[in-house]
Design a protein around this motif. Sequence first.
Motif, PDB file in Angstrom:
ATOM      1  N   PHE A  16       0.826  -1.211   0.000  1.00 29.37           N
ATOM      2  CA  PHE A  16       0.000   0.000   0.000  1.00 29.37           C
ATOM      3  C   PHE A  16       0.864   1.267   0.000  1.00 29.37           C
ATOM      4  O   PHE A  16       0.480   2.273  -0.594  1.00 29.37           O
ATOM      5  CB  PHE A  16      -0.946  -0.016   1.202  1.00 29.37           C
ATOM      6  CG  PHE A  16      -2.240  -0.731   0.927  1.00 29.37           C
ATOM      7  CD1 PHE A  16      -3.410  -0.023   0.756  1.00 29.37           C
ATOM      8  CD2 PHE A  16      -2.280  -2.112   0.826  1.00 29.37           C
ATOM      9  CE1 PHE A  16      -4.612  -0.670   0.485  1.00 29.37           C
ATOM     10  CE2 PHE A  16      -3.462  -2.773   0.562  1.00 29.37           C
ATOM     11  CZ  PHE A  16      -4.633  -2.050   0.389  1.00 29.37           C
ATOM     12  N   LEU A  17       2.006   1.204   0.656  1.00 32.48           N
ATOM     13  CA  LEU A  17       2.901   2.363   0.651  1.00 32.48           C
ATOM     14  C   LEU A  17       3.465   2.606  -0.742  1.00 32.48           C
ATOM     15  O   LEU A  17       3.556   3.759  -1.201  1.00 32.48           O
ATOM     16  CB  LEU A  17       4.036   2.151   1.661  1.00 32.48           C
ATOM     17  CG  LEU A  17       3.645   2.221   3.144  1.00 32.48           C
ATOM     18  CD1 LEU A  17       4.848   1.889   4.025  1.00 32.48           C
ATOM     19  CD2 LEU A  17       3.077   3.598   3.504  1.00 32.48           C
ATOM     20  N   VAL A  18       3.862   1.517  -1.428  1.00 29.81           N
ATOM     21  CA  VAL A  18       4.394   1.650  -2.784  1.00 29.81           C
ATOM     22  C   VAL A  18       3.329   2.190  -3.730  1.00 29.81           C
ATOM     23  O   VAL A  18       3.619   3.015  -4.613  1.00 29.81           O
ATOM     24  CB  VAL A  18       4.927   0.284  -3.283  1.00 29.81           C
ATOM     25  CG1 VAL A  18       5.241   0.338  -4.774  1.00 29.81           C
ATOM     26  CG2 VAL A  18       6.171  -0.112  -2.501  1.00 29.81           C
ATOM     27  N   ARG A  19       2.086   1.723  -3.534  1.00 28.72           N
ATOM     28  CA  ARG A  19       0.979   2.202  -4.385  1.00 28.72           C
ATOM     29  C   ARG A  19       0.449   3.558  -3.940  1.00 28.72           C
ATOM     30  O   ARG A  19      -0.494   4.080  -4.519  1.00 28.72           O
ATOM     31  CB  ARG A  19      -0.149   1.165  -4.360  1.00 28.72           C
ATOM     32  CG  ARG A  19       0.213  -0.206  -4.895  1.00 28.72           C
ATOM     33  CD  ARG A  19       0.438  -0.178  -6.398  1.00 28.72           C
ATOM     34  NE  ARG A  19      -0.776   0.153  -7.117  1.00 28.72           N
ATOM     35  CZ  ARG A  19      -1.671  -0.749  -7.533  1.00 28.72           C
ATOM     36  NH1 ARG A  19      -1.454  -2.049  -7.275  1.00 28.72           N
ATOM     37  NH2 ARG A  19      -2.738  -0.381  -8.199  1.00 28.72           N
TER      38      ARG A  19
ATOM     39  N   GLU B 179      -9.882  -1.472   2.724  1.00 30.11           N
ATOM     40  CA  GLU B 179      -9.249  -2.407   1.785  1.00 30.11           C
ATOM     41  C   GLU B 179      -7.971  -2.988   2.386  1.00 30.11           C
ATOM     42  O   GLU B 179      -7.703  -4.189   2.258  1.00 30.11           O
ATOM     43  CB  GLU B 179      -8.920  -1.692   0.470  1.00 30.11           C
ATOM     44  CG  GLU B 179      -8.332  -2.620  -0.582  1.00 30.11           C
ATOM     45  CD  GLU B 179      -7.855  -1.874  -1.814  1.00 30.11           C
ATOM     46  OE1 GLU B 179      -7.291  -2.539  -2.712  1.00 30.11           O
ATOM     47  OE2 GLU B 179      -8.034  -0.640  -1.878  1.00 30.11           O
ATOM     48  N   PHE B 180      -7.189  -2.153   3.039  1.00 25.22           N
ATOM     49  CA  PHE B 180      -5.960  -2.603   3.686  1.00 25.22           C
ATOM     50  C   PHE B 180      -6.277  -3.631   4.776  1.00 25.22           C
ATOM     51  O   PHE B 180      -5.655  -4.702   4.844  1.00 25.22           O
ATOM     52  CB  PHE B 180      -5.227  -1.399   4.287  1.00 25.22           C
ATOM     53  CG  PHE B 180      -4.026  -1.738   5.116  1.00 25.22           C
ATOM     54  CD1 PHE B 180      -2.860  -2.217   4.524  1.00 25.22           C
ATOM     55  CD2 PHE B 180      -4.051  -1.594   6.504  1.00 25.22           C
ATOM     56  CE1 PHE B 180      -1.739  -2.532   5.293  1.00 25.22           C
ATOM     57  CE2 PHE B 180      -2.946  -1.916   7.277  1.00 25.22           C
ATOM     58  CZ  PHE B 180      -1.786  -2.376   6.669  1.00 25.22           C
TER      59      PHE B 180
END
Length: 254
Positions: free
Chosen positions: A78-81, A90-91
Amino acid sequence: MVGVIGGITISWLEGLKQASRVNESSSFVSTDIFSFDCAYASDSSSSGIQKIFLKTILSNLLILIYFTIAIIFWTLYFLVRRKKIWRNNEFLLNILISIFVISFNQQVNLISLNLSIFECDNIYRNDTPLYHMKSDYDIQCWTGDHLLYSLVIALPMLLFWAIIFPLIILRKIYRFKDQLEDPPQKLHKYAFFFRGYKKQYYYWEVVIFIRKLAAVLVISLAGMKSINFQMYMSVYVMIISVWLHMAKKPYQNP
């Protein structure tokens, strides 16, 4: 089922042996991924805990390592996205699904592991039995450390993985059994347990678990009586399993 029944200590036909080996090697997640056997060279550790008990403790904790890896993976993803993590449904959903999938795949392994603590052999006469652990004949059953680790670690873990965890999943699915064809968002994390089954057989994953549990009990406990008894019980388990499957045909696409 083939892999578990293959654990019975008799001379199987070569075809059945190979089927058992293939089944074991194709496991999605196995406790053998991180084996603790090489970590000890002696029968007891520097902490004074005997090898078999230390292995049981660490193996039970191993699933927490899997959970941590899943959380780290989704956090990095999630950090990369460049998606937010805090209060992101969602996470949280992805983490919960990962935890349920890992738990499901490790469930039988953990039950087998903790049941092994209760496997004892009589090494003396029948009129005055003297029981020692099957996996370590230096440890006398139901005394000292064996009694302690059986009641404090093995028994609670067995109760959780064999009874509490399946009931939690079944209860959650049962509450929404009439909405499984179009499940609400809150039920998506449990979809792994009911997708692919006909609506009326939403609970079939629990039936499969009971079949696996019966097979594990046959391997772990029935063998303490005799090999013949173990064989008869394993045949009964397989016959009942096949009969149920043929009678109910629970899958949407058999």
